[in-house]
Design an enzyme around this catalytic site. Structure first.
Site: not given
Length: 861
Positions: A295, A819
């Site tokens: 900031e 799978h």
């Protein structure tokens, strides 16, 4: 100034977070950097909070810690009570005098910013941005004292309490310092990210800027000017219409003011100022050693930094040299994108066939060299297209920027993968021999590892890992896997070309023999058959609350038979679990209660003999499909030849596709033996007082654990740090592609052929099904009924027992030959995988339609 309770910022450094809180420590460190200007001020330390405020709220904190994390109403009510208690406490005279003296030194009647600075704030793994309060333009000692109390109280805003819960931080352990700084009255202010907060690109800084105080941007009052800077060059800018600003009022506080119309679309910063600010940010980033969220404000005499915190949402980057590199996610191939603990990822590195790099608790493969040649690039993109289009799109996104240039001597691209069958005879005896060799290797490991302890165990394991890789790299095993996959691709490609039929192999592979993963799901149906006739066993299992239920089971009628059936199942499959590539995950043998909900679902939803019936039904469907396809082909020009080729491929795919699942089973069998030996060693370390708990070894790499066993010494701080890092890594989303610049690329679908609001995905098992969506994130919490559609993040083999009872499958991660896709086809379940954010976009209980042939999901209600 001296004292426990008030310290000048210039006497604080970055190591004093426990005294000054995260923000105070960062500001103190910043104030010491050459060229970085921080508004002067002081810090009311955490000692003041602990002495004045905490004793009055100890009982309430105990109550707060006892609340369920999901009890939002309870948290809201109790946190409000705690804030009222704190704000009602009078600041003692001695502390008030210390604060007043500090104000006198800095200007008693000057305006100040009074800012919360918690100990659990601006951490490397959790920023707490916006969770506590800041007050601007506070004037006079009485107002300053009042706002110190209000900052203390803001430690217990509802949002701060919930954020701490999500990050595993106990409310009773945190404390609040308060930073009091001379107010800056800026002409412009905003936020600087030294890395792109959206993409993660560390080379791209982003500047947000507006007029007046930064509160206008933080609160969302105005749109900001946005600049992107890469390598000291502004590469993009957006100048917003800034209609309002927040400014300080003469007597204290702030107010919104309108910006004059001619000025609204003027940039808040000049280009030169933007570049100066980014260079300043890079200096701050270098000091703290990681990208920063800064900031800033701009006064007439230059920039002031009022906050700098780590950006905690960026995906970490693998350690590497300065060369541009591209990494592919291993987790998206292994169906486990969760974060792994250090022992887990380091063991996978040691047993994998390719070098792997760790970042964020995940593993990645460096594919830069392959992408640098035409042949390698073609092959890699072709492989990605077949397995996961999102991975291909992510790779192309990176390549379109020339991130990896082609080598000058790069040759032509090679033919696409799958152009021909693997050179291996179509013979079931090949698979039988491979399985026998794997079983013999596992049996030898089980026999030999029992006698190994201490440093000798680790020497043995390093040799065992070489045998592990030898089994995986068996050329015949690889040929068998590729034969099944390439036969699948051949059938899908040719039958679509010849017959216009999509994904024909899905039906042709139903109930293929020898698939260990699909057999695992069917075997749990057999367990349910044993249990179903015994109502007392069913009632007992419904009340299971811990992992010792098997010891108690024989006490009820039928319990002995039930226990024997479950134990037999665990002997065969107990080494499996969700996320099984991570050796630190609890196996079914360790936590058998995980299977109880699935067993009960099978008891409720199926009748006796369901496993055999389902397998036979699938086999007959496959046979009928083969007859139909061959008959249609014979009616075509050159039909006899096409039918003969297709029949050979059908035989080939049914011979080899089931074996696709076996090598992973062999890996996990070995992993369970490794784990048991390592936990036994950990228990000896606990008994010797070296470790606090045996699962502490999960937070050490294999080599670090080896050193602990050898030296009998451990760094407890390292284990604590790793636990904190792991909690943070769990919140990150694994990118399919990651660059050395830190850019995380997820990939996207580019399809215009879908219904409105449909969710795009990858079709992996044909058919269309409509039903109730059950969003399941934890296998142990599954509660499914016949006809439900399972929606989850990913499915590895451990999810297969659920597949026998569902009507369809949707996952966020997956590919054609992973799978979940293989087993969905084996069971004939329409399935769509790689659906981004499926578990968030689909509500549990919502009615959906899964288009497994065309690859999308419709939301119906």
């Amino acid at each position: 100034m001296t004292g426990r309770y008030v310290l000048d910022l210039d006497r604080i450094d970055g190591t004093q977070g426990a005294v000054a809180g995260g923000k105070g420590a960062q500001l103190g460190a910043l104030s010491r950097l050459d060229g970085v200007r921080v508004p002067a001020g002081f810090c009311v330390t955490t000692d003041a909070f602990r002495r004045v405020a905490k004793p009055s709220i100890d009982d309430q904190l105990v109550q707060l810690s006892a609340l369920d994390p999901d009890d939002r109403d309870g948290i809201r009510t109790l946190s409000a009570e705690i804030r009222r208690t704190i704000e009602g406490i009078a600041i003692p005279e001695a502390l008030a005098a210390d604060i007043t003296r500090a104000l006198a030194e800095h200007g008693e009647q000057a305006a100040y910013a009074v800012r919360s600075s918690a100990t659990a704030e601006d951490l490397p793994t959790a920023s707490f941005a916006g969770q506590q309060d800041t007050y601007l333009n506070v004037v006079g000692p009485p107002a300053i004292l009042e706002h110190v109390s209000r900052c203390w109280a803001s430690l217990f805003t509802e949002r701060a309490v919930i954020y701490r819960r999500r990050n595993g931080i106990d409310d009773r352990t945190v404390a609040m310092a308060v930073v009091v700084q001379r107010m800056v009255f800026p002409q412009a202010s905003g936020i600087l990210f030294t890395a792109d907060p959206v993409t993660g690109d560390r080379t791209a800084a982003t500047v947000d800027a507006g007029f007046g105080l930064g509160e206008a941007l933080v609160s969302g009052l105005v749109n900001s000017d946005v600049y992107k800077v890469r390598r000291d060059e502004i590469v993009s800018r957006t100048i917003a219409a800034k209609e309002r600003a927040v400014q300080a009022m003469p007597g204290g506080g702030t107010q919104q003011v309108a910006i004059d119309s001619p000025r609204q679309e003027q940039p808040a910063l000049t280009d030169a100022q933007v570049l100066e600010l980014v260079r300043l940010g890079r200096r701050i980033e270098a000091h703290f050693g990681r990208p920063q969220d800064i900031e800033w404000c701009l006064a007439e005499d230059g920039f002031r930094i009022v906050q700098s915190r780590p950006i905690t949402t960026l995906f970490p980057v693998p350690a590497a040299d300065d060369q541009a590199r591209v990494y592919l996610s291993v987790g998206h191939q292994q169906m486990m994108t969760d974060a792994m603990r250090p022992l887990g990822w380091s063991m996978w590195q040691l047993t994998a066939m390719a070098p792997m790099h760790e970042a964020g608790g995940r593993l990645f493969v460096d594919v830069t060299r392959a992408l640098a040649t035409s042949a390698g690039r073609t092959g890699l993109l072709d492989m990605a297209a077949r397995s996961d289009p999102l991975t291909r799109d992510a790779l192309e996104t990176v390549l379109n920027r020339d991130f990896v240039p082609l080598s000058p001597d790069a040759g032509p691209g090679r033919p696409p993968a799958g152009a021909g069958p693997a050179p291996i005879e179509t013979d079931p005896a090949v698979v039988a021999e491979l399985i026998a060799r794997s079983e013999a290797s596992v049996a030898a490991l089980q026999r030999d590892i029992r006698t190994k302890t201490g440093p000798a165990l680790f020497d043995f394991l390093l040799e065992a890992f070489e045998e592990h890789k030898r089994v995986l790299s068996d050329p015949v095993s690889i040929q068998a896997i590729m034969a099944g996959m390439e036969a699948t691709w051949w059938l899908n490609d040719r039958l679509r070309e010849w017959l216009g039929e999509k994904n024909a192999a899905d039906t042709l592979t139903l109930s293929a023999p020898g698939n260990i993963t699909s057999e695992m799901g069917l075997a749990l149906l057999d367990v349910a058959d044993v249990i179903r006739p015994y109502p007392e066993v069913v009632a007992f299992l419904r009340g299971v609350e811990d992992e010792h239920f098997l010891d108690e089971l024989p006490k009820v009628a039928g319990g002995t038979e039930a226990r024997e059936a479950i134990e037999t199942y665990l002997d065969r499959y107990g080494m499996r679990c969700v996320g099984e590539i991570d050796i630190t995950r609890p196996r079914w043998r360790e936590r058998p209660a995980t299977l109880v909900p699935v067993i009960l679902d099978n008891v409720r939803n199926f009748g006796p003999g369901a496993a055999e019936r389902r397998f036979e039904q699938g086999r007959q469907q496959a046979q009928e499909k083969a007859r139909e396809v061959l008959e249609r082909l014979r009616a075509l020009p050159d039909g006899e030849q096409k039918a003969a080729e297709t029949e050979r491929m059908i035989d080939r795919v049914r011979t080899f596709i089931g074996y696709r699942e076996y090598p992973k089973y062999g890996i996990i069998c070995r992993y369970f033996l490794y784990k048991q030996a390592l936990l036994d060693e950990a228990e000896r370390l606990v008994q010797a007082g070296v470790l606090a708990g045996r699962e502490d070894i999960y937070y050490l790499t294999f080599q670090e654990l080896h050193d602990v066993v050898r030296t009998r010494r451990v760094d407890g701080r390292l284990i604590a740090q790793r636990k904190e890092e792991f909690r943070a890594y769990q919140a990150l989303t694994t990118p399919r592609v990651l660059t050395s610049d830190g850019e995380a690329v997820l990939g996207s679908y580019r399809r215009a052929d879908l219904p409105a609001d449909a969710l795009a995905g990858l079709p992996v098992s044909g058919g269309t099904v409509e039903g109730r969506a059950r969003v399941v994130l934890d296998l142990a919490q599954a509660d499914l009924e016949a006809g439900d559609i399972l929606v989850t993040s990913f499915t590895d083999p451990s999810w297969s027992p659920l597949f026998v009872g569902i009507a369809g499958l949707v996952t966020e991660v997956g590919g054609q030959m992973t799978h979940g896709a293989v087993i969905a086809r084996e069971y004939g379940l329409p399935a769509v995988v790689a659906v981004p954010q499926a578990t968030r976009l689909i509500r549990d209980g919502q009615r959906i339609r899964v288009h497994g042939t065309d690859g999308y999901v419709e939301l119906l209600s």
